[in-house]
Design a protein around this motif. Structure first.
Motif, short mmCIF file in Angstrom:
data_model
loop_
_atom_site.label_atom_id
_atom_site.label_comp_id
_atom_site.label_asym_id
_atom_site.label_seq_id
_atom_site.Cartn_x
_atom_site.Cartn_y
_atom_site.Cartn_z
N LEU A 79 35.89 -79.69 36.81
CA LEU A 79 36.04 -80.49 38.02
C LEU A 79 36.55 -79.63 39.17
O LEU A 79 36.10 -79.78 40.32
N ARG A 135 33.60 -77.68 40.51
CA ARG A 135 32.56 -78.49 41.16
C ARG A 135 33.06 -79.24 42.38
O ARG A 135 32.30 -79.50 43.31
N LYS A 136 34.34 -79.61 42.38
CA LYS A 136 34.91 -80.34 43.50
C LYS A 136 36.22 -79.70 43.93
O LYS A 136 37.30 -80.29 43.83
N ALA A 162 42.37 -82.17 41.32
CA ALA A 162 41.50 -81.65 40.26
C ALA A 162 42.30 -81.31 39.02
O ALA A 162 41.82 -80.66 38.12
#
Length: 524
Positions: free
Chosen positions: A505, A508-509, A523
């Motif tokens: 995560l 990706r973010k 995150a």
């Protein structure tokens, strides 16, 4: 931990099963909890009293700031304490062993640092008249002579700023040489699987097509496969020796001879030169170009707090195509800096400049200090001790961790292990995270790709047996726990300032700018 209007919010211990009583501050004695600087300060205040600036007509041509800068206001003590506390949460070579394979972090002698800070070196400016910087140019020239002598090469380009920058320099020399020969159809560079990961990226960036050459089960270049692929479209090979499996390429001379016979050139990634310095001269193995990571072999800081240094030594065939500038020493001892692209017919084939100035002076000074303080015998011992330390780790751990190339003989500067043999569901990342709890920076993970779940460990020559024994004991303990299926490893680290992230995560973010907690999605 965060700050609210009532002051510090107390927190419970962060470890699974940790029975420590919570503290009001969240601190654990001298393990200080530290919030973000935005949580500590307010963007609505400043740390000092500043009178309102008088209104003046702007001269910024429409580029004025249209909103507040958004930085928190802190006093000087608060600011200093914030960054000091953060530094205590970081790992450094001055705290302990850095077992990173391939990307070596080794101790930088303080003598190097003292010399680099001498005013005549620390305060020079690249635009000073040549006559006012003879000492600095002398350092560059003498270091160049040493690099040529140690590698058995013909010339050297000193200006590249890092290893990958040096790779690009060497590949551009190859490209210029082929253009001079009129062989612009040679568009392929062969890159073995055991090469450094930047090699194919560099080749592609320079406009070449990259093709892999497989490795043998012993972790070396498949010479037969290489010979089978050579042809009129091949510009050369980019090879790492010793390679990223920590192994020397015993057929290096045969590889070079085959490539030369086919009309190509041989680029060697010299990042691992520390394993052979004083023992093997790459020029004797048929190498045409090789960058040298000064941080790895000659102990300059890794990256130097900015630009690093990656000089490129060149064979007689490629030296005429090397970049500018370079130093020349005349018979009367005066040193000049050759910067013009053409001066008569002296160097008409240079591909030009790679950087605005002459290289990283601080790195040159540190590297030459290291070379002169060690001498020829000391540099040879650098290689011997780095290989000895790596083999000590390999043989001390091969009974608890899978060592895929242990049966092929000794390694060079680094030892490689895999996650084979761990309990089901356990992998390299669990070993690495548990090492953090043991007080060590993790080893290089999942590289090189030719080994599944790779753990690449390079102790360097600067570590004592006592330090290595402590690291080996810690890694043995973690490995045994992973083989036994200890579930606590799955949530390690437990004693670090922060727990294990959801790394998928986070990748990706990523949260790249601070926002009020109510607006941000963590995150973690």
């Amino acid at each position: 931990m965060s700050i609210n209007q009532g002051g510090w919010r107390p927190t419970m211990g962060e470890s699974d099963g940790n029975t420590d009583m919570p503290t009001y501050t969240g601190n654990r004695a001298l393990m200080l909890e530290e919030p973000l600087i935005f949580e500590r300060g307010s963007v609505n205040v400043t740390g000092v009293d500043i009178e309102e600036a008088p209104k003046v007509r702007s001269r910024l041509g429409g580029l004025e700031r249209n909103r507040d800068i958004g930085l928190p206001g802190l006093s000087e003590p608060e600011t200093v304490r914030h960054y000091t506390r953060l530094s205590r949460q970081n790992y450094a070579i001055d705290l302990g062993l850095f077992p990173l394979g391939s990307c070596t972090m080794k101790h930088n002698p303080r003598l190097n640092e003292r010399v680099a800070r001498m005013p005549g070196f620390a305060d020079v400016h690249p635009l000073q008249p040549v006559d006012t910087v003879q000492g600095a140019l002398g350092v560059i020239n003498e270091l160049a002579v040493w690099l040529i002598k140690l590698t058995g090469m013909y010339g050297v380009a000193m200006s590249p700023k890092a290893g990958a920058h040096g790779e690009l320099c060497g590949v551009l020399c190859i490209k210029a040489a082929l253009e001079k020969r009129g062989e612009t159809d040679r568009k392929v560079l062969l890159v073995p699987e055991s090469a450094h990961g930047t090699n194919p990226a560099t080749a592609a960036f320079a406009g070449f097509k990259v093709e892999d050459i497989p490795a043998t089960p012993e972790g070396r270049v498949d010479l037969a496969a290489l010979k089978a692929r050579l042809g009129p479209d091949v510009a050369g090979v980019m090879i790492t020796n010793p390679n990223t499996c920590g192994l020397f390429e015993p057929e290096m001379k045969a590889i070079s001879d085959a490539v030369h016979a086919a009309g190509g050139y041989v680029y060697c990634d010299g990042a691992n030169f520390n394993a052979i310095v004083g023992r093997v001269r790459p020029g004797d193995l048929g190498i045409d170009a090789m960058h040298i990571n000064l941080h790895k072999t000659f102990s300059t800081p890794h990256g130097g707090g900015g630009p690093g240094s990656g000089p490129v030594v060149l064979s007689e065939a490629l030296a005429p195509f090397g970049p500018l500038p370079f130093t020349e020493r005349y018979a009367d001892g005066h040193i000049t800096l050759v910067e013009e692209e053409t001066v008569g017919d002296r160097h008409p084939d240079s591909f030009g400049r790679m950087t605005a100035f002459h290289g990283q002076m601080g790195m040159f000074t540190r590297a030459l200090t290291y070379i002169l303080s060690h001498g020829a015998d000391g540099l040879r011992q650098v290689a011997e001790d780095s290989v000895l330390n790596a083999n000590y780790i390999l043989r001390s751990l091969e009974d608890v961790l899978d060592a895929p190339f242990a049966e092929t003989g000794p390694c060079m500067h680094e030892a490689i292990f895999s996650d084979a043999g761990l309990a089901e569901g356990f992998s390299t990342i669990d070993i690495a995270k548990a090492l953090i709890d043991e007080g060590f920076h993790p080893m290089t993970m999942y590289f090189p790709l030719v080994v599944h779940g790779a753990m690449l460990i390079e102790p360097t020559e600067t570590e004592s047996k006592g330090t290595l024994d402590q690291f080996i004991g810690a890694l043995r303990s973690v490995a045994q726990r992973a083989k036994a299926g200890d579930q606590a490893l799955k949530s390690a680290p437990h004693f670090a300032p922060r727990r294990r992230l959801d790394e998928t995560l986070a990748a990706r973010k990523p949260v790249l700018a601070w926002k009020e907690p109510s607006q941000a999605e963590a995150a973690e």
